[in-house]
Write a protein that holds these residues in place. Structure first.
Motif, PDB file in Angstrom:
ATOM      1  N   LEU A  18      -3.192 -30.065   5.344  1.00  0.00           N
ATOM      2  CA  LEU A  18      -3.136 -30.029   3.886  1.00  0.00           C
ATOM      3  C   LEU A  18      -2.592 -28.696   3.383  1.00  0.00           C
ATOM      4  CD1 LEU A  18      -6.447 -31.949   3.141  1.00  0.00           C
ATOM      5  CD2 LEU A  18      -4.114 -32.794   2.845  1.00  0.00           C
ATOM      6  N   GLN A  21       1.052 -28.721   3.466  1.00  0.00           N
ATOM      7  CA  GLN A  21       1.606 -29.498   2.358  1.00  0.00           C
ATOM      8  C   GLN A  21       1.601 -28.710   1.048  1.00  0.00           C
ATOM      9  OE1 GLN A  21      -0.201 -33.416   2.040  1.00  0.00           O
ATOM     10  NE2 GLN A  21      -0.425 -33.511   4.263  1.00  0.00           N
ATOM     11  N   LEU A  23      -1.221 -27.573  -0.562  1.00  0.00           N
ATOM     12  CA  LEU A  23      -2.407 -27.747  -1.386  1.00  0.00           C
ATOM     13  C   LEU A  23      -3.236 -26.469  -1.411  1.00  0.00           C
ATOM     14  CD1 LEU A  23      -1.553 -30.711  -0.809  1.00  0.00           C
ATOM     15  CD2 LEU A  23      -3.945 -31.293  -0.943  1.00  0.00           C
ATOM     16  N   ILE A  24      -3.926 -26.264  -2.515  1.00  0.00           N
ATOM     17  CA  ILE A  24      -4.822 -25.113  -2.644  1.00  0.00           C
ATOM     18  C   ILE A  24      -6.233 -25.525  -2.230  1.00  0.00           C
ATOM     19  CG2 ILE A  24      -3.416 -24.014  -4.421  1.00  0.00           C
ATOM     20  CD1 ILE A  24      -5.496 -25.005  -6.481  1.00  0.00           C
ATOM     21  N   LYS A  26      -9.124 -25.796  -3.678  1.00  0.00           N
ATOM     22  CA  LYS A  26      -9.839 -26.790  -4.500  1.00  0.00           C
ATOM     23  C   LYS A  26      -9.341 -28.203  -4.237  1.00  0.00           C
ATOM     24  CE  LYS A  26     -11.650 -24.208  -8.367  1.00  0.00           C
ATOM     25  NZ  LYS A  26     -13.021 -24.412  -7.967  1.00  0.00           N
ATOM     26  N   GLU A  27      -8.038 -28.361  -4.091  1.00  0.00           N
ATOM     27  CA  GLU A  27      -7.466 -29.683  -3.827  1.00  0.00           C
ATOM     28  C   GLU A  27      -7.867 -30.192  -2.447  1.00  0.00           C
ATOM     29  OE1 GLU A  27      -3.321 -29.400  -6.367  1.00  0.00           O
ATOM     30  OE2 GLU A  27      -3.433 -28.366  -4.431  1.00  0.00           O
ATOM     31  N   ILE A  28      -7.867 -29.286  -1.481  1.00  0.00           N
ATOM     32  CA  ILE A  28      -8.263 -29.668  -0.125  1.00  0.00           C
ATOM     33  C   ILE A  28      -9.734 -30.073  -0.109  1.00  0.00           C
ATOM     34  CG2 ILE A  28      -8.610 -28.823   2.230  1.00  0.00           C
ATOM     35  CD1 ILE A  28      -6.133 -26.982   1.708  1.00  0.00           C
ATOM     36  N   HIS A  30     -11.506 -31.260  -2.511  1.00  0.00           N
ATOM     37  CA  HIS A  30     -11.651 -32.560  -3.173  1.00  0.00           C
ATOM     38  C   HIS A  30     -11.223 -33.693  -2.244  1.00  0.00           C
ATOM     39  CE1 HIS A  30     -11.826 -35.474  -6.395  1.00  0.00           C
ATOM     40  NE2 HIS A  30     -10.595 -35.862  -6.072  1.00  0.00           N
ATOM     41  N   ARG A  31     -10.077 -33.549  -1.605  1.00  0.00           N
ATOM     42  CA  ARG A  31      -9.565 -34.604  -0.715  1.00  0.00           C
ATOM     43  C   ARG A  31     -10.463 -34.855   0.484  1.00  0.00           C
ATOM     44  NH1 ARG A  31      -3.081 -34.913  -0.133  1.00  0.00           N
ATOM     45  NH2 ARG A  31      -2.610 -34.831  -2.351  1.00  0.00           N
ATOM     46  N   ASP A  36     -15.455 -25.835  -1.594  1.00  0.00           N
ATOM     47  CA  ASP A  36     -14.430 -24.796  -1.455  1.00  0.00           C
ATOM     48  C   ASP A  36     -14.820 -23.846  -0.327  1.00  0.00           C
ATOM     49  OD1 ASP A  36     -13.440 -25.996  -3.740  1.00  0.00           O
ATOM     50  OD2 ASP A  36     -13.570 -24.202  -4.988  1.00  0.00           O
TER      51      ASP A  36
END
Length: 67
Positions: A18, A21, A23-24, A26-28, A30-31, A36
């Motif tokens: 991720l 790709q 992603l930061i 927070k996005e990681i 969430h996924r 965090d």
């Protein structure tokens, strides 16, 4: 080095994929349904296991090996 000899756990592999790709944290988080802090913990372990100075170097190293 290949995927079978790579010292990373399945979750660490997901995190690094991720990050590749773009992603930061927070996005990681969430996924992957983790905190965090959990993402940062995995990033720390990746850097430590690959014996590099930071996550960017880890990504570059893995890219050099086609992983």
């Amino acid at each position: 080095m290949n995927e079978k000899t790579l010292p990373l756990t399945p979750m660490e592999n997901k995190v690094i994929d991720l990050l590749k790709q773009g992603l930061i944290v927070k996005e990681i988080a969430h996924r992957l349904s983790i905190s965090d802090r959990g993402v940062n913990f995995h990033k720390y372990n990746i850097v430590k296991k690959l014996r590099v100075s930071n996550i960017a170097q880890a990504i570059n190293l893995l890219s050099e090996y086609g992983l």
